[in-house]
Design a protein around this motif. Structure first.
Motif, short mmCIF file in Angstrom:
data_model
loop_
_atom_site.label_atom_id
_atom_site.label_comp_id
_atom_site.label_asym_id
_atom_site.label_seq_id
_atom_site.Cartn_x
_atom_site.Cartn_y
_atom_site.Cartn_z
N UNK A 1 0.84 -1.17 0.00
CA UNK A 1 0.00 0.00 0.00
C UNK A 1 0.89 1.24 0.00
N UNK A 2 0.56 2.20 -0.83
CA UNK A 2 1.37 3.39 -0.97
C UNK A 2 1.39 4.21 0.31
N UNK A 3 2.59 4.64 0.67
CA UNK A 3 2.75 5.51 1.82
C UNK A 3 2.62 4.83 3.17
N UNK A 4 2.46 3.53 3.18
CA UNK A 4 2.30 2.80 4.44
C UNK A 4 3.63 2.75 5.19
N UNK A 5 3.57 2.96 6.50
CA UNK A 5 4.77 2.96 7.33
C UNK A 5 5.21 1.54 7.61
N UNK A 6 6.50 1.28 7.36
CA UNK A 6 7.06 -0.04 7.62
C UNK A 6 8.28 0.04 8.53
N UNK A 7 8.42 1.14 9.29
CA UNK A 7 9.57 1.23 10.17
C UNK A 7 9.49 0.11 11.21
N UNK A 8 10.62 -0.22 11.80
CA UNK A 8 10.73 -1.41 12.65
C UNK A 8 9.78 -1.37 13.85
N UNK A 9 9.61 -0.23 14.49
CA UNK A 9 8.69 -0.17 15.63
C UNK A 9 7.25 -0.43 15.21
N UNK A 10 6.87 -0.03 13.99
CA UNK A 10 5.52 -0.33 13.50
C UNK A 10 5.40 -1.79 13.08
N UNK A 11 6.47 -2.37 12.61
CA UNK A 11 6.43 -3.76 12.16
C UNK A 11 6.36 -4.74 13.32
N UNK A 12 7.02 -4.40 14.43
CA UNK A 12 7.08 -5.29 15.59
C UNK A 12 6.70 -4.56 16.87
N UNK A 13 5.46 -4.07 16.97
CA UNK A 13 5.07 -3.28 18.14
C UNK A 13 5.14 -4.06 19.46
N UNK A 14 4.97 -5.37 19.39
CA UNK A 14 5.01 -6.18 20.61
C UNK A 14 6.45 -6.39 21.11
N UNK A 15 7.43 -5.99 20.33
CA UNK A 15 8.84 -6.14 20.72
C UNK A 15 9.50 -4.78 20.97
N UNK A 16 8.69 -3.76 21.23
CA UNK A 16 9.21 -2.41 21.36
C UNK A 16 10.30 -2.30 22.43
N UNK A 17 10.09 -2.92 23.57
CA UNK A 17 11.08 -2.83 24.65
C UNK A 17 12.41 -3.46 24.23
N UNK A 18 12.34 -4.63 23.61
CA UNK A 18 13.56 -5.30 23.14
C UNK A 18 14.24 -4.46 22.06
N UNK A 19 13.46 -3.91 21.15
CA UNK A 19 14.01 -3.07 20.08
C UNK A 19 14.74 -1.87 20.67
N UNK A 20 14.10 -1.18 21.61
CA UNK A 20 14.72 0.00 22.21
C UNK A 20 16.00 -0.36 22.96
#
Length: 80
Positions: A1-20
């Motif tokens: 989909x055009x313009x859809x956000x695919x940054x890592x925090x949006x892709x894996x919201x349940x892993x936000x703490x680990x990502x940070x």
């Protein structure tokens, strides 16, 4: 989909703490994440602004983004 956000925090919201945590403490992970998110932003900008780019080049950019996402996901699985 055009313009859809695919940054890592949006892709894996349940892993936000680990990502940070990894982003702050692991330079290799931070570099992968930055490369992915920069490429994602570039793709979104090209799509939203309807910039002229060859379809092959756009597909290659999207494939690279997907490969980076896969690498990041594997990294997250190993470190969560």
């Amino acid at each position: 989909m055009l313009g859809e956000t695919h940054d890592i925090l949006h892709e894996f919201p349940n892993l936000e703490e680990t990502i940070n945590t990894l982003h702050d403490k692991d330079p290799q992970f931070a570099s992968l994440m930055e490369e992915h998110d920069t490429l994602d932003s570039e793709i979104r900008n090209l799509e939203e602004l309807n910039q002229p780019i060859d379809d092959f080049d756009m597909e290659e950019m999207k494939k690279t983004r997907a490969l980076l996402k896969d690498q990041i996901y594997q990294y997250l699985r190993q470190n969560s």
